[in-house]
Structure formats: C-alpha cells, structure tokens
Design an enzyme around this catalytic site. Structure first.
Site, PDB file in Angstrom:
ATOM      1  N   ASP A  74       0.878  -1.127   0.166  1.00 42.92           N
ATOM      2  CA  ASP A  74      -0.063  -0.093  -0.151  1.00 42.92           C
ATOM      3  C   ASP A  74       0.900   1.248  -0.062  1.00 42.92           C
ATOM      4  OD1 ASP A  74      -0.339   1.254   3.124  1.00 42.92           O
ATOM      5  OD2 ASP A  74       0.049  -1.120   3.048  1.00 42.92           O
ATOM      6  N   GLU A 161      -8.169   4.522  12.129  1.00 41.40           N
ATOM      7  CA  GLU A 161      -7.154   4.616  13.404  1.00 41.40           C
ATOM      8  C   GLU A 161      -7.138   5.825  13.898  1.00 41.40           C
ATOM      9  OE1 GLU A 161      -2.990   4.394  11.314  1.00 41.40           O
ATOM     10  OE2 GLU A 161      -4.274   4.121   9.703  1.00 41.40           O
TER      11      GLU A 161
END
Length: 276
Positions: A74, A161
């Site tokens: 990613d 997150e």
C-alpha cells in the site's frame, strides 16, 4: 473478522490460512532514500519473501509473512511514481493506494500510480483515511466523487485508526459512535461500488472500539511484530500488513507490505467474489 462474516468472504474461507486471525496517518513512512541506494538484496529480512527486504526487520517467530504466497503493497504520494512492471516481477500482486482523506484532501499518488499498476497486471484498489472531525456521510461522498468505478479493481478500503498527530482534529469518539460512523461509511460505499469495503485498522484502535463485535466486516490488520493471531486473538482477517519499512524493487523508498491470508487459488476465488 467475527460474527456473521460477509458471505463472499465465507465462501473463500476454506482456503484462507489466516481466516480465523498499528497504519499510520496517510500512511506515515520512514524518510525515503534514493532508489539507487535502496536495493532489496541489501536489506535481507528472514521471514519475508526472498525478493523483498526490510530496513527494520522483525525477528519473526512462529508464523512468518513468508508462509503466504500472495503479497502486495500500500502506498501514498510519498512513494512517488512506482515502477510497476519491476514491482510485479518481484512478486507484488496487489496494491491499495491512498486516494482521499477526510472531506477535502486528495492524494495525487492514486491518479499517478493506479493506471500504471493496472497495466502491469497488479490488482489495484483505493483507500480513504478517516478523519473524525467530518461526518461519515461527507467523507463517503468525497471518496465516491473522486474514485471512479473501475471494473476489476479491489474493493475500496476504510483506513480507520487514531490520528494523535493531527494538527486539526484530536477527537476520539467512544466505541459506539465509532462503530456507527463506520457502518454509515461502509454502507454508502457498498451501495455505490457494489462491493463492501475492507476495513484497515491497528491493534490499539481495534481494541479501544471493540471492533470484533462488528458483523459483516472484512479486516485488513496491521501487526508488524507478530502474526495477527497473536495481536487479534480469534479474529478473522483477509490481509495482514506486516511491515511499514519494506523494500521492493521498483519502489524508490520504504513501503508497507501486506500478505493475503490464503493460497493462490484462494486469492483467485476472493477476487472473483470481491472485485468491482
């Protein structure tokens, strides 16, 4: 994932080695080095596939990332333009690229890298970094307006997150509100793209918000020091982010590396069930 896992994932589950189971804002990466100074063979990391390296390797014990045959990365704008044919030849099968953040930020790395990755045979998806000072509906709308549907792409990803380094938003909603916002975002994207997003998170956020109680969630879990079964006991997962300091041919700096939780046949079945 726990509870009533999405049906498409359950159909693949028999082939998933980890089907039973910390991203950084943006994500945040270590300082980049020039491509010519960073060669995978110079940073050999036991426990990783042979053609990948790590500038800060984990002394793996038990189940290591090398156990899994399907790997991906990613990336965001920090990686610049990636040489996708070279990365593909090194074993990169998939890539999630940052596309949006909050309700007003676009990452140019997605537009720069997605077409070239597809052309090289790397399966591509977009991810959204969640911002707690904008509504879930606003953020879903922002993502949908900027990430077109593309046949064969991976499902979108909700990267959620705590972002304690944010200079503009220090909100930390309670677990019930977090889960409600997640459901809103996931539902809106599923309605638009025709496939439910994957959820990326880390151990602290997962525990703080009791994400294990959420039904119908397919997880991509970060744990860079141990197997997901140790950091998320009893959780099912499809993707494992096992390092944030990986070295891959074709990528001019360190990069996040990930493993799919099953065999190559299971990967093909997952794509057939979950791709757009």
């Amino acid at each position: 994932m726990r509870g009533a896992a999405i049906l498409t994932t359950v159909a693949v589950c028999a082939g998933l080695a980890g089907c039973g189971g910390e991203h950084k804002p943006g994500p945040v990466h270590t300082q980049l080095m020039a491509p010519e100074a960073l060669v995978a063979s110079d940073h050999l990391a036991p426990g990783l596939p042979a053609r990948f390296g790590d500038t800060n390797p984990t002394p793996w014990e038990g189940i290591t990332p090398a156990r899994y045959p399907v790997h991906g990365l990613d990336a965001a704008r920090y990686q610049g333009a990636i040489d996708w044919p070279q990365a593909r030849a090194a074993g990169i099968a998939f890539a999630w690229l940052k596309a949006t953040e909050g309700g007003d930020h676009v990452d140019p790395g997605f537009e720069r890298n997605a077409p070239a990755a597809r052309a090289a045979g790397v399966r591509v998806g977009a991810y959204h970094f969640y911002y707690f000072c904008r509504s879930a509906a606003d953020q879903a709308k922002w993502f949908i307006e900027r990430v077109p549907k593309h046949a064969g792409d991976l499902p979108p990803v909700l990267d959620i997150e705590w972002n304690h380094t944010s200079p503009t938003c220090q909100l930390r909603p309670d677990g019930s509100k977090v889960r409600a916002e997640m459901r809103t975002f996931l539902d809106l994207l599923e309605r638009h793209y025709g496939t439910r997003p994957v959820v990326y998170t880390d151990p602290a956020f997962y525990a703080d918000n009791d994400l294990g109680q959420m039904a119908g969630v397919e997880f991509w879990l970060r744990t860079v020091t141990a197997h997901p079964s140790e950091r998320y006991p009893g959780e099912r997962w499809s993707f494992w982010q096992y390092t944030g300091t990986g070295v891959v041919p074709g990528v001019g700096g360190t990069v996040d590396l990930n493993a799919f939780a099953g065999s190559r046949a299971a990967w093909d079945a997952w794509l057939a069930a979950r791709a757009q």
